[in-house]
Scaffold this active site. Structure first.
Site, PDB file in Angstrom:
ATOM      1  N   GLY A 228      85.206 -27.028  56.852  1.00  0.00           N
ATOM      2  CA  GLY A 228      85.285 -28.145  55.906  1.00  0.00           C
ATOM      3  C   GLY A 228      84.144 -29.136  55.988  1.00  0.00           C
ATOM      4  O   GLY A 228      84.347 -30.329  55.801  1.00  0.00           O
TER       5      GLY A 228
ATOM      6  N   ALA B 169      84.764 -19.567  52.351  1.00  0.00           N
ATOM      7  CA  ALA B 169      84.185 -18.367  51.738  1.00  0.00           C
ATOM      8  C   ALA B 169      83.992 -17.278  52.797  1.00  0.00           C
ATOM      9  O   ALA B 169      84.310 -16.098  52.562  1.00  0.00           O
ATOM     10  CB  ALA B 169      82.854 -18.711  51.087  1.00  0.00           C
ATOM     11  N   ALA B 170      83.491 -17.662  53.976  1.00  0.00           N
ATOM     12  CA  ALA B 170      83.279 -16.676  55.047  1.00  0.00           C
ATOM     13  C   ALA B 170      84.610 -16.075  55.484  1.00  0.00           C
ATOM     14  O   ALA B 170      84.710 -14.859  55.721  1.00  0.00           O
ATOM     15  CB  ALA B 170      82.575 -17.336  56.233  1.00  0.00           C
TER      16      ALA B 170
ATOM     17  N   ASP C  59      78.937 -19.994  47.405  1.00  0.00           N
ATOM     18  CA  ASP C  59      79.295 -19.874  48.830  1.00  0.00           C
ATOM     19  C   ASP C  59      79.645 -18.440  49.192  1.00  0.00           C
ATOM     20  O   ASP C  59      79.115 -17.867  50.145  1.00  0.00           O
ATOM     21  CB  ASP C  59      80.511 -20.756  49.166  1.00  0.00           C
TER      22      ASP C  59
HETATM   23  O1  PMV Z   1      81.971 -26.465  49.098  1.00  0.00           O
HETATM   24  P1  PMV Z   1      80.570 -26.764  49.515  1.00  0.00           P
HETATM   25  O2  PMV Z   1      80.450 -28.020  50.290  1.00  0.00           O
HETATM   26  O3  PMV Z   1      79.929 -25.602  50.172  1.00  0.00           O
HETATM   27  O4  PMV Z   1      79.719 -27.056  48.165  1.00  0.00           O
HETATM   28  C1  PMV Z   1      79.604 -26.117  47.171  1.00  0.00           C
HETATM   29  C2  PMV Z   1      78.425 -26.397  46.291  1.00  0.00           C
HETATM   30  C3  PMV Z   1      78.676 -27.147  44.989  1.00  0.00           C
HETATM   31  O5  PMV Z   1      77.526 -26.899  44.199  1.00  0.00           O
HETATM   32  C4  PMV Z   1      78.797 -28.635  45.236  1.00  0.00           C
HETATM   33  C5  PMV Z   1      79.923 -26.670  44.247  1.00  0.00           C
HETATM   34  C6  PMV Z   1      79.820 -25.276  43.671  1.00  0.00           C
HETATM   35  O6  PMV Z   1      80.869 -24.766  43.273  1.00  0.00           O
HETATM   36  O7  PMV Z   1      78.723 -24.710  43.573  1.00  0.00           O
END
Ligand code: PMV
Length: 290
Positions: free
Chosen positions: A78, A85-86, A127
């Site tokens: 977080g 995602a991982a 991600d």
């Molecule tokens: O969830 P994070 O902190 O890895 O951010 C994702 C990147 C953003 O561009 C802010 C959101 C997205 O969906 O691409």
């Protein structure tokens, strides 16, 4: 029977938030990973070891009965490093291995997207795309997404620091930017300008012009400040990394807290910058990318 899947976290090198509006982002698989081990067992599926907060995401992928799950992760959760995602990609890989096969990129991407959507609203998919693909990629959202592997002229030495838990979720931060850009033409222009930084950085990375990449990262951070997603600790960490010799520094991910990184001239500098920051941040890593 045991089955195991491993997947890396990610760092967004440039282009977060603008990627939601169709611009490309540059993301790199980070050498910090999550491993998911599955074993067949009688009764309802459950988490046998690992953070209990991961179970709602796992429950979207793992069959309701007959599987025990163990999570082993070196990724901070977080804070903008793509831990969810991982976790999803590693689980899809382990489930495929349980069936005696290997999960394709497409399978990892599609199945992990269900989890990412459930927890992050309408994510771009960057991600889990980079977690599934590995390496350093230029990503444009879409179905399917456009993913271009970048061949870096030289590896990158990165100092990564965690400034503490974000004050808001990715979904909340993305929604706040959406509201601001609808009302304020300067915010809409900042999003366009991030898209330009990304395209210049693709060329600079492939040419090995790392001082130029650093300058573009710095510009990208200032544009993210205009979007309202940086925080005083993130700004202080970026300034401190620049003062300690980084070519550029920026927040990475949705912002509101979490991680920032600096591009160091070499390995020794990446460690030295980390030591300079250590007293004022939660964690420090020196990472080689590419
Ligand atoms: O969830 P994070 O902190 O890895 O951010 C994702 C990147 C953003 O561009 C802010 C959101 C997205 O969906 O691409």
């Amino acid at each position: 029977m045991l089955a195991r899947g491993v997947a890396p976290g990610k760092l967004i090198l440039l282009g977060e938030h603008a990627v939601v509006y169709g611009h490309r982002a540059i993301a790199a698989a980070a050498p910090l990973t999550t491993a998911v081990t599955l074993r067949r067992r009688p009764g309802p599926s459950s988490l046998e070891a690992g953070a209990p907060s991961a179970w709602p995401a796992l429950a979207l992928l793992v069959p309701p009965d007959g599987v025990g799950v163990t999570i082993d992760s070196s990724l901070p959760m977080g804070c903008g490093m793509g831990s969810s995602a991982a976790l999803a990609v590693a689980t899809v890989r382990a489930l495929a291995q349980m069936e005696g096969r290997e999960a394709s990129f497409e399978e990892c991407f599609e199945r992990a997207f269900t989890v990412e959507r459930a927890f992050h609203g309408t994510p771009s998919g960057v991600d889990h795309a980079v977690s599934a693909a590995g390496g350093v990629v230029a990503f444009r959202k879409g179905s399917p997404p456009a993913l271009t592997p970048l061949s870096l002229a030289t590896p990158l030495w990165i100092t990564l620091v965690d400034t503490g838990p974000p004050i808001a979720s990715t979904a909340q931060l993305v929604a706040a930017v959406r509201a601001r850009q609808a009302e304020d033409t300067d915010v809409a222009a900042a999003i366009e300008a991030i898209g330009v930084c990304v395209e210049e950085a693709v060329c600079a990375l492939e040419a090995g012009a790392l001082a130029r990449v650093g300058g573009l990262m710095r510009a990208n951070h200032q544009l993210l400040q205009q979007l309202g997603v940086s925080t005083p600790p993130l700004d202080a960490a970026c300034d401190a990394m620049m003062a300690a010799g980084a070519w550029g520094a920026k927040l990475s991910g949705a912002g509101g807290g979490g991680v920032a990184f600096g591009l160091a001239p070499d390995e020794a500098a990446a460690h030295a910058i980390g030591e300079a920051l250590r007293p004022s941040v939660r964690s420090v890593w020196a990472l080689r990318i590419g």
